[in-house]
Every structure is written in structure tokens, then in C-alpha cells.
Scaffold this motif. Structure first.
Motif, PDB file in Angstrom:
ATOM      1  N   VAL A 438       0.857  -1.189   0.000  1.00 17.32           N
ATOM      2  CA  VAL A 438       0.000   0.000   0.000  1.00 17.32           C
ATOM      3  C   VAL A 438       0.888   1.232   0.000  1.00 17.32           C
ATOM      4  CG1 VAL A 438      -1.944  -1.113   1.165  1.00 17.32           C
ATOM      5  CG2 VAL A 438      -0.190   0.033   2.514  1.00 17.32           C
ATOM      6  N   ALA A 439       0.420   2.305  -0.637  1.00 16.19           N
ATOM      7  CA  ALA A 439       1.174   3.567  -0.680  1.00 16.19           C
ATOM      8  C   ALA A 439       0.194   4.724  -0.627  1.00 16.19           C
ATOM      9  CB  ALA A 439       2.018   3.648  -1.944  1.00 16.19           C
ATOM     10  N   ASP A 440       0.558   5.760   0.133  1.00 10.38           N
ATOM     11  CA  ASP A 440      -0.314   6.941   0.192  1.00 10.38           C
ATOM     12  C   ASP A 440       0.245   8.053  -0.696  1.00 10.38           C
ATOM     13  OD1 ASP A 440       1.715   8.272   1.576  1.00 10.38           O
ATOM     14  OD2 ASP A 440       0.870   7.833   3.533  1.00 10.38           O
ATOM     15  N   GLU A 441      -0.465   9.177  -0.735  1.00 10.88           N
ATOM     16  CA  GLU A 441      -0.080  10.281  -1.628  1.00 10.88           C
ATOM     17  C   GLU A 441       1.172  11.001  -1.144  1.00 10.88           C
ATOM     18  OE1 GLU A 441      -3.701  12.489  -1.521  1.00 10.88           O
ATOM     19  OE2 GLU A 441      -4.521  11.510  -3.316  1.00 10.88           O
ATOM     20  N   PHE A 444       4.463   7.484   1.657  1.00 12.00           N
ATOM     21  CA  PHE A 444       4.671   6.421   2.643  1.00 12.00           C
ATOM     22  C   PHE A 444       4.101   5.113   2.094  1.00 12.00           C
ATOM     23  CE2 PHE A 444       4.369  10.318   5.177  1.00 12.00           C
ATOM     24  CZ  PHE A 444       5.589  10.259   5.842  1.00 12.00           C
ATOM     25  N   SER A 445       4.793   4.022   2.394  1.00 10.42           N
ATOM     26  CA  SER A 445       4.309   2.740   1.910  1.00 10.42           C
ATOM     27  C   SER A 445       4.610   1.644   2.929  1.00 10.42           C
ATOM     28  CB  SER A 445       4.966   2.383   0.566  1.00 10.42           C
ATOM     29  OG  SER A 445       6.369   2.229   0.724  1.00 10.42           O
ATOM     30  N   GLU A 511       0.398   2.901   9.352  1.00 10.82           N
ATOM     31  CA  GLU A 511       0.035   3.849  10.418  1.00 10.82           C
ATOM     32  C   GLU A 511       1.265   4.212  11.241  1.00 10.82           C
ATOM     33  OE1 GLU A 511      -3.211   3.197  13.003  1.00 10.82           O
ATOM     34  OE2 GLU A 511      -4.622   2.637  11.447  1.00 10.82           O
ATOM     35  N   GLN A 512       2.046   3.220  11.623  1.00  9.09           N
ATOM     36  CA  GLN A 512       3.230   3.481  12.439  1.00  9.09           C
ATOM     37  C   GLN A 512       4.237   4.344  11.696  1.00  9.09           C
ATOM     38  OE1 GLN A 512       4.510  -0.464  13.506  1.00  9.09           O
ATOM     39  NE2 GLN A 512       2.999  -0.664  15.165  1.00  9.09           N
ATOM     40  N   LYS A 513       4.395   4.106  10.417  1.00  8.97           N
ATOM     41  CA  LYS A 513       5.317   4.926   9.627  1.00  8.97           C
ATOM     42  C   LYS A 513       4.830   6.368   9.531  1.00  8.97           C
ATOM     43  CE  LYS A 513       7.383   1.270   6.801  1.00  8.97           C
ATOM     44  NZ  LYS A 513       7.548   0.697   5.452  1.00  8.97           N
ATOM     45  N   ARG A 514       3.524   6.535   9.346  1.00  4.88           N
ATOM     46  CA  ARG A 514       2.979   7.889   9.274  1.00  4.88           C
ATOM     47  C   ARG A 514       3.107   8.600  10.625  1.00  4.88           C
ATOM     48  NH1 ARG A 514      -0.301   9.446   5.009  1.00  4.88           N
ATOM     49  NH2 ARG A 514      -1.467  10.807   6.426  1.00  4.88           N
TER      50      ARG A 514
END
Length: 847
Positions: A438-441, A444-445, A511-514
Motif C-alpha cells: 500500500v502507498a499513500d499520496e 509512505f508505503s 500507520e506506524q510509519k505515518r
């Protein structure tokens, strides 16, 4: 490219934090249990703070923590420990007021970003530059600044600027209000303001006679409307403001949800199309309905005068529902022709002709004798409302049940309103674990593999459509399916429990990475303590200067200056700030006063205005260039901007006035580093605190001992607004010239007011500060200068007060403590104040 401004939301509770985040805030400001200017809010303990930071950061929202009060010496170490905790917890910045804490924070916690509080009264270009120089990453400007001033500062400095765009307004320049403190013991500078500005006052002359009819004008002469800039979003963006701040840490979470949702939509639309930007009718109604004291654009368009104020009501008005048409005797209901929708559960209030207000929650609505649950505009309804209600009385809806329920849903539901779109990639092969990424805008993945291998499907193999449907079930997570790419080899299948568990693991990792994103490295406990010991030691091991007891007097006319000199003053503060009731001090007056002082061996310092907007500053600095050619003995400086630039105009001694809010020893060091040769301490300090600071001060100290202390300094002028017709459309007729006025409260006390040469109001305490009996103790503590504040007084007052304090100082110098003479002096000084005298905070304090 147009800069996208930050939408900054208030949160006084966990529910308000969730409401802010779920409705579109980019950042949230909140307070801990200590050291913040909203002590009445629920606020956040250490565990809740850590939870708040993680919750917000996962969702891409910043957290700023308010540590925005003045601090006493004994609180500094604990406050620095709190900053250490906040840094290691991952907050994005702290908002500070106390310049001493700022100085120590730069030394002890240089890794932590700082924002200057609006309580610092930063209102001009050099003030912003001084804050940048002092280590601030962002400056929160005074609410009294207009758009041109802000745009010019942004262009000149490039500073990160934050302004309030919606919510309650303080009538006084923030950080300059002592009203709640001095009349009620609850200090606004300590986060405990009792809001005396929201009480009733009447504008009176010197004799207490009304100058305006309260029944026509209203009695809430210090109560501003709420600021609402929703229609000005494109102009605010164009001015270069970095952060749009919503006021409201004392407001309920439904308020936060509604206002943030509305401003989020408005900002996004303005960024997309500023030319065709407009506020929708429903958006305007929602903002008014959730809370309003009537609205104004504040000072962004200039000084609005009376249009700033809510003279007839200091609290929520709601939205106009209609007028009373009559009374139905048969079913005992008040009949109202609706202008807005109404439903059972709404709250209504009637502004009755006699007796004030009458409010009720609607539990029954009748239309043509039949009970209904709701009714639309244009309907004649009957509802039961107690009180003496008459036809023609106005009715307001103060509580909209539908609006509250929709707002509440955003922070009580387990399903998140604000979703972060994710791009999914799934690869599946027979006899191999499923791979998910998964990757966000933001870039982060996270990825992972299933525990079990995929199998060959006998009946229903996995398809992209099936996976898309299953992966879109992200209800109680902060994520949403933004897109899906698959690589499915052959007829492959994996149990749904395995797919769901893989998705859970990958999203937890994301979540933890963000949550850890952009988090600064923590500062180890031993390193923090080492820095702390050095910083605290530096402000405690100072050899204080030997005090030389002197008497200082502040005046605004020549006769008073002469009276001060003849009766024993050592220092006179004169010129720079004038009151219209006395006439403006001219340069000729200043020169005459200087000659008289020097002829009699008395020092004369130039006084300066507490507030100097950039336009005022230009004129004042031109004045400085002329008068500093004379043999003046120094200048009294009362605002940070002037402190920044004064060295460009003179090498004469600079004295920091009490308006700079010096409340601890670290602040003394800050002002010494800025070039101050003496500092006037905050009038909110106790005698014991003064003694503690005098024992380690790096520069001589001055304290206020006599006079009506200023409670407020406001850009709003009640005389010009009520009597002079001042508004955005009309200039003031100037009724203040040569006229003394006051505000009379409910108890009959009259608070004198003066209007200065810039048309700003100075409101003074009804009771005079008088500590003539404590002169010996004050001088024994190590204070160098005692100050009589007599700018609004006449020469008779000055002569008597100076004579008594001069005598008390002489007795101290000879080691004589004469309680009889002190008592006699107090009795005579008490006669100079119609409302009596007070010892201020010397023996009660604000802590």
C-alpha cells in the motif's frame, strides 16, 4: 503558485481534537494540564498528549501545544521539563508567551520549534523581526492588524505568520490586559481570565453622568462581536498568511466540527477558483447557528469602530427564527411565523420587550392545531414559551438539533470521516504467499506477505473486482481505497480471513510509519538535565547591581512635570504618548520640560507608546531622530518592535516598561541582551517574587507603587464609537478632545478612560495602587526605582504623591521606619481616589 494556508483548529478536549481532525484541520493547537492560557478547558494529560500526537500524525495533522502564560521563577524548571517531554512525544511546535522561557528553551531545547503567542502583542514589522531573531519559527500576530500591514510584513520578512480568522475576539491587545487580574485576581496572562469585558458598562463623564442612553445603545460596551472572515478567504490567502487559526479551546466539539468543516470547504474552493469564490447560504447559516455574538471581519479591513461590537448582547445570538405574531389562548402557545426551519429538540429564545430573554427547548410544535415534528420557513407555528411575550418580539434559534447531530456524528462514530486514499498492489501465485503493498499520496508505503500460501481455485478464483470490493471495507481505519493494481497468475484463491489479516498488518505498519514521519530525534534525559543545570545556573548566579533608591514619575503635561520635579522626583517620564483630554505634548513642551528637569538636577526620559503599528512607527521614529539630538537621559520602551529598532536612533539608556511583561529572572536576562539598562517589573508580581528577582538581577529594577494602573489598551475606542459614530464607513467626530470619560460598572465603580494621539483607548483601574506603607520593604528587597504612574492625573495629584513617596525614600535612606508617617501619608493619598486604594498584587499575586 498560490500557497496553501494551514487550517489550525482548537481542541480543549479529546472529542474536540477528533472533531478537528475528522473535519479537515491541517493542525490542532491544544494545552497540557499546566502552563497554558485556557486553564478552564479539560486539556490533555501526558498520556492523552502522546495519544493525541499519534492520532493526529497518522492522519497527517500537526499538533501544536500551548505553553503560553507568564511563568514565575519557581516554575521555569518544570516548564522546561514539560517542553522536553513534548519534544520527545513528537509535537510539531509549542506556542510560548514568556520571553524568559523562550530564552531558556533556545538554550535547553534548541531542537523544539517555537511559535510566538498572540499574547506577545507582536503588531509591527520590527516586532516580527525580533521574534525571528529570538528563535521563533512562527509569529502569531495581534488581532488588531489589517490585511495591508500583514501583507507588507510578509513581503518584508518572509516570516511564517499565523492569524485568527474566526471566533471570539479580545477587546484588548492580547498580553496587555490586566482587567481580570487587578479587579478579580484572575490573570489573563496566567490563563485564568474571568472575561470582565463581557459585563455591563455605561459610558459616563467625569461626574458619573451618562453620555449615551444605555437603553438605546446597549450596556455591553467592551464586548466585541465574533470575528468571521469566511467571505474574505481569497484576500487572506493573497496576503500570504501561513496559518488560519480558529479560536475556541473553550468551545464544545460540535462547534469545532462545524467551523472547521466549513472553513475547510471554503479554503479548498478559494484555492481552486478565487475569482468565483463565494460563501454558500447554508455555510453562512451554519457558522451563525453554531455560535455567534453577531459577526464582524475584525480589523482586517481597518478599524470598524462600533461595527466591531455587540453592545446589546455578550453571548450567543443564534439565528433569527422570526417574530411573535400572537398568542393562542386555546392551546397556550406563542405563534411564530418561521423564517428558518424548526424541529422538536431545537432551542429557541425570545428577546422580550420587558425582562430580557426567555428561552426553552422545543418539545412540541403545533401547526393549525396539529402536532408536528418539524416545520419549514413560512409556516405559522405554535410553541410553548414561558415569560411575558408580546407580538413583535424577536425569536432566535439558539440550538439546531440537526446541525448538532451531524457535527456529533463526525467525532463519535467509529467510521472515520476524513480518509487517506491508498494505492493497493496485490500479487498472487499458486503455492506462494500473497504479496500486498500500500502507498499513500505523501509517499509512505508498507508491504507484507500472507501467512498461508495461495491455492488453486476449484470454483471462484480471485478477481480484481472481488478484491476491490473486499479491500474497500476500511470503515474504522483512517484509510480509503484509492486504487488497485493486481497481478493474479492463474486460477488462484486465498481465504478471506488471510487477506483481511494481511491487510490489517500492512495498514498497521503504514500507520506506524505515518505516526513517526518527520519526528525529530528525542533528546536523552541526561543531556537535557545537563543543559538545564547550566541554563538555570546562569540566571541564578548573577551579582545584582547595588540599588540606588530613586523616584520615577510618569506625566503627560508640563504643570505635572514641574510639580514632580519640585516635590522630589529623581526621574521624570514625559512625552511620546499623549492623551486627548489633556492635549498633545508638543516638541516645544518636551524641550521645555527637559530644560526644567536638568536645571533642577532631575533626569528626563522620553516616554513611548505601548502600541505602534508600522504606520505610527514611521512618524514616531521621525520624531525620535529630531528629539534625540537633545540631551535626553534615555527612553522608556513598551513594545517589542520599538525595542528592536531603538538602537538605530540612539545610544541613550533604554528602559523596558512593565508592558513587556517581565515576570521572571530569565526575562531580565533576555532584556539585558536586547540592550535594556533597567526593567520595570510586571505589576502582577508579589513582593516576595520581586525580592527573589532582585537578589539575582543582572540589571536594576523598577516597580510601580502609585497610581491608577492601566487595565486595557485597545484599538477600539468606546468614546469614538458610541459618541463619535466611528465605523468602517464613517470617520470619528472627535468627541474625546478635552473631555474626560469613564466606564461605570454594575456596582457603580467608574473606570477612567483616556484616548491617546493614535485614537487608542487606555482604560484605568477605578482604585489607585498605593503602597506607601511598603516603601521600606520594597527598597529593602533590592529595587532601585519606585514609579508613580500619573499620566492621566493633574499637577495637584502629582505634587502630593511625589512629596509623600520622596519622604518615604528619604526615611529609608536614613534607616528610619516611621509607621505613623506612613499611615498618615496613606490616609492623605487615599483621599485622591474616589473609589479607594489597593495594594495590587504585592500581597496576593496571580499564582
Amino acid at each position: 503558485m498560490t500557497q496553501r494556508p494551514e487550517l489550525l483548529a482548537p481542541a480543549g478536549s479529546w472529542e474536540a481534537l477528533v472533531a478537528a481532525v475528522q473535519n479537515g484541520a491541517d493542525a490542532v493547537y491544544l494545552g497540557g494540564k499546566l502552563f497554558n492560557a485556557r486553564q478552564s478547558a479539560n486539556n490533555f494529560d501526558h498520556d492523552e498528549m502522546a495519544r493525541a500526537v499519534e492520532y493526529a500524525h497518522v492522519r497527517g495533522v500537526k499538533i501544536y501545544v500551548t505553553v503560553n502564560i507568564l511563568l514565575a521563577n519557581h516554575e521555569l524548571e518544570e516548564a522546561l521539563g514539560f517542553l522536553h517531554f513534548l519534544h520527545n512525544t513528537g509535537v510539531d511546535a509549542v506556542i510560548l508567551q514568556d520571553l524568559g522561557l523562550v530564552r531558556l528553551a533556545r538554550e535547553v531545547m534548541p531542537e523544539l520549534p517555537l511559535h510566538s503567542s498572540t499574547q506577545m502583542t507582536v503588531h509591527n514589522l520590527p516586532g516580527v523581526q525580533l521574534m525571528q531573531q529570538s528563535g521563533f519559527d512562527r509569529v502569531v500576530l495581534a488581532r488588531e492588524m489589517d490585511l495591508k500591514e500583514i501583507a507588507d510584513i510578509k513581503k518584508e520578512t518572509g516570516a511564517d505568520l499565523e492569524v485568527f480568522v474566526h471566533g471570539a475576539l479580545c477587546v484588548c491587545y492580547s498580553g496587555q490586559c490586566l482587567m481580570s487580574s487587578l479587579i478579580g485576581g484572575r490573570s489573563g496572562n496566567r490563563g485564568r481570565c474571568a472575561q470582565p469585558c463581557r459585563l455591563q458598562y455605561q459610558l459616563v463623564d467625569e461626574g458619573g453622568r451618562n453620555l449615551a442612553d444605555p437603553s438605546k445603545i446597549g450596556e455591553y460596551l467592551l464586548s466585541p462581536r465574533d470575528i468571521n472572515t469566511s467571505e474574505m478567504i481569497p484576500q487572506l490567502i493573497a496576503a500570504g498568511i501561513n496559518s488560519f487559526k480558529i479560536e475556541g479551546r473553550m468551545k464544545r466539539p460540535e462547534y469545532v466540527a462545524t467551523v472547521i468543516r466549513t472553513y475547510r470547504n471554503l479554503i479548498d474552493r478559494a484555492l481552486a477558483d478565487a475569482v468565483n469564490f463565494r460563501v454558500a447560504e447554508k455555510e453562512a447559516r451554519d457558522l451563525a447557528q453554531i455560535f455567534n455574538r453577531d459577526f464582524s471581519p475584525g480589523y482586517f479591513l481597518g478599524n470598524p469602530g462600533k461595527d466591531l461590537m455587540s453592545y446589546k448582547r455578550p453571548n450567543n445570538r443564534g439565528v433569527r427564527l422570526g417574530r411573535v405574531k400572537g398568542f393562542n389562548k386555546e392551546n397556550k402557545t406563542v405563534e411564530i411565523l418561521l423564517e428558518e426551519p424548526l424541529r422538536v429538540g431545537d432551542g429557541v429564545e425570545v428577546w422580550v420587550t420587558e425582562g430580557g430573554r426567555s428561552g426553552v427547548e422545543v418539545n412540541r410544535i403545533l401547526v393549525k392545531g396539529k402536532e408536528v415534528s418539524a416545520a419549514q420557513p413560512g409556516t405559522l407555528v405554535g410553541i410553548a414559551i414561558p415569560g411575558k411575550i408580546r407580538p413583535g418580539d424577536r425569536v432566535f434559534k439558539t440550538h439546531d438539533a440537526d446541525l448538532m447531530e451531524s457535527a456529533r456524528e463526525t467525532f463519535t462514530s467509529t467510521r472515520e470521516t476524513r480518509k487517506i486514499p491508498l494505492q493497493f498492489f496485490i500479487r498472487a501465485r499458486i503455492s506462494e504467499p500473497m504479496y500486498m503493498r500500500v502507498a499513500d499520496e505523501q509517499g509512505f508505503s508498507a508491504d507484507g506477505y500472507s501467512q498461508e500460501p495461495c491455492q488453486e481455485a476449484l470454483k471462484r478464483p480471485l478477481t480484481k473486482e472481488f478484491l476491490q470490493e473486499q479491500l474497500d471495507r476500511l470503515g474504522n481505519t483512517p484509510f480509503a481505497l484509492g486504487g488497485l493494481e493486481t497481478d493474479l497468475a492463474g486460477s488462484v484463491i486465498l481465504p478471506m480471513r488471510e487477506i483481511n489479516e494481511l491487510r490489517r498488518q500492512v495498514l498497521t505498519d503504514l500507520e506506524q510509519k505515518r505516526a513517526r514521519a518527520d519526528r525529530r530525534p528525542g533528546v536523552a534525559e541526561h543531556l537535557f538535565k545537563e543543559r538545564l543545570r547550566g541554563a538555570i545556573k546562569s540566571i541564578r548566579q548573577t551579582d545584582p547591581p547595588e540599588p540606588s533608591p530613586r523616584l520615577s514619575v510618569s506625566v503627560t503635561d508640563l504643570r505635572s512635570l514641574e510639580a514632580a520635579v519640585r516635590n522630589g522626583a529623581n526621574i521624570v517620564l514625559f512625552g511620546g504618548e499623549s492623551y486627548r483630554s489633556k492635549g498633545v505634548v508638543s516638541e516645544k513642551d518636551l524641550q521645555a520640560g527637559l530644560e526644567f528637569c536638568h536645571k533642577n538636577g532631575v533626569s528626563m526620559l522620553l516616554n513611548s507608546p505601548r502600541i505602534l503599528h508600522d504606520q505610527d512607527l514611521k512618524g514616531f521614529t521621525a520624531f525620535l531622530e529630531r528629539v534625540f539630538q537633545w540631551p535626553l537621559d534615555g527612553i522608556l520602551v513598551g513594545n517589542l518592535g520599538l525595542l528592536k529598532i531603538i538602537k538605530n536612533y540612539t545610544n541613550k539608556p533604554v528602559i523596558g516598561d512593565f508592558t513587556l511583561n517581565c515576570f521572571n529572572s530569565a526575562t531580565l536576562h533576555y532584556f539585558k541582551e536586547q540592550g535594556a539598562k533597567r526593567v520595570v517589573l510586571s505589576p502582577e508580581l508579589t513582593l516576595k517574587q520581586v525580592e527573589e528577582m532582585a537578589a539575582v538581577t543582572p540589571i536594576p529594577l523598577e516597580v510601580l507603587v502609585q497610581g491608577a494602573l492601566p487595565l486595557m489598551n485597545t484599538r477600539y475606542c468606546p468614546v469614538g464609537s458610541v459618541l463619535g459614530g466611528l465605523s468602517l464607513q464613517n470617520k470619528c467626530a472627535g468627541p474625546c478632545n478635552r473631555q474626560k470619560c469613564g466606564l461605570k460598572d454594575r456596582k457603580g465603580l467608574i473606570f477612567p478612560l483616556e484616548v491617546d494621539q493614535y485614537c487608542r483607548m487606555h482604560l484605568f483601574n477605578a482604585k489607585q495602587l498605593c503602597v506607601i506603607e511598603d516603601v521600606f520593604s520594597l527598597l529593602l528587597s533590592g529595587v532601585s526605582v519606585l514609579r508613580i504612574e500619573a499620566k492621566k492625573e493633574n499637577h495637584v495629584y502629582v505634587a502630593k504623591t511625589v512629596n509623600h513617596y520622596h519622604g518615604a525614600i528619604q526615611r529609608f535612606k536614613h534607616g528610619v521606619r516611621d509607621e505613623g508617617k506612613d499611615k498618615e501619608a496613606k490616609e492623605e493619598l487615599e483621599q485622591l481616589s474616589l473609589s479607594g486604594i489597593t495594594k495590587g498584587h504585592y500581597f496576593r499575586g496571580v499564582i
